[in-house]
Enzyme design. Sequence first.
Site, PDB file in Angstrom:
ATOM      1  CE  LYS A   8    -103.457  -3.913   1.796  1.00  0.00           C
ATOM      2  NZ  LYS A   8    -104.225  -5.128   1.507  1.00  0.00           N
ATOM      3  CD  GLN A  16    -103.815  -8.633   2.603  1.00  0.00           C
ATOM      4  OE1 GLN A  16    -104.244  -7.525   2.917  1.00  0.00           O
ATOM      5  NE2 GLN A  16    -103.264  -8.855   1.437  1.00  0.00           N
ATOM      6  CG  ASP A  44    -109.963  -4.875   0.269  1.00  0.00           C
ATOM      7  OD1 ASP A  44    -109.047  -4.249  -0.294  1.00  0.00           O
ATOM      8  OD2 ASP A  44    -109.777  -5.822   1.042  1.00  0.00           O
TER       9      ASP A  44
HETATM   10  N1  GUN Z   1    -104.563  -9.700  -1.235  1.00  0.00           N
HETATM   11  C1  GUN Z   1    -103.835  -9.197  -2.267  1.00  0.00           C
HETATM   12  N2  GUN Z   1    -104.243  -7.952  -2.550  1.00  0.00           N
HETATM   13  C2  GUN Z   1    -105.250  -7.651  -1.699  1.00  0.00           C
HETATM   14  C3  GUN Z   1    -106.080  -6.506  -1.504  1.00  0.00           C
HETATM   15  O1  GUN Z   1    -105.979  -5.490  -2.189  1.00  0.00           O
HETATM   16  N3  GUN Z   1    -106.984  -6.606  -0.498  1.00  0.00           N
HETATM   17  C4  GUN Z   1    -107.125  -7.717   0.253  1.00  0.00           C
HETATM   18  N4  GUN Z   1    -108.059  -7.716   1.184  1.00  0.00           N
HETATM   19  N5  GUN Z   1    -106.388  -8.796   0.087  1.00  0.00           N
HETATM   20  C5  GUN Z   1    -105.449  -8.766  -0.875  1.00  0.00           C
END
Ligand code: GUN
Length: 295
Positions: A54, A98, A121
Amino acid sequence: MTAKIILGTEVAKEIREELKKEVASLKEKHGITPGLVTILVGEDPASVSYVTGKQKTAKELAFHSLQDTQPADISEARLLELIDKYNRDKNIHGILVQLPLPKHINETRILYAIDPKKDVDGFHPVNLGKLMIGEADYLPCTPAGIQQLLIRAGVPIDGAEVVVVGRSNIVGKSIANILLQKAAGANATVTICHTRTRDLASHTRRADILIVAAGKPKAVTADMVRPGAAVIDVGVNRIGMTPEGKAKLCGDVDFEAVKEIASVITPVPGGVGPMTIIMLMANTVKAARLAAEKK
Ligand code: GUN
């Protein structure tokens, strides 16, 4: 018939080029640079790998990007304080925490604490509620990416029979809601299947579009797929290591067998995964644009 393979890597590149133009225009017209903070708690290897991806994409798009890594034993109160700080930071338009978080932290409490306007998100209950009534500002990134893959691969969605395998809040329930909306790129008839569904194959065999987010390798085999269906595999199962020390991945669909039956199919890796990241960037650009328009 062998299926056309939809490469998320390629579609994500296309969207990245579109976003680059929007970032440049935001800078020129409003003097705004999209700002994204990714908060990582602990050192879970999968989470580290996702957050690194990311941050890399955010930098490629010339965002103001910030990685905030915290120890696994950070208290919930301290994490809430950090979120509050970023909620008030004018240079930050998107906040991503995350998941999963360590067990001593209440994930729901953390997600509620993020300003819905900065919830890129799309996990905040306000944004999930808005999605249900067709008023979403931010769609959760993985389902938004699936919709884009279908649209850009030219798969007809309007009136299609969509079957979703998996009922998680973020993937199953959300993609079902997105494709159900009375809107372009949606208008589907949607069925959601889950672990308590009787005779799963009787449902999956009816699907024009089969979306699999079951969290189980080979949850969908060739006999469960209607010839000519579009198959989207959301699974990310870690099945060992490559000789180079990278995680070896497989999806939830028996790819080799199903690709002989489907009309289009997504691979793992390189299918839905890259779309999740680029939709996070699209949401962050949108958050910056909405903030600019409000000024
Ligand atoms: N953990 C696994 N996929 C994601 C996601 O798309 N966003 C976040 N914040 N955590 C994750």
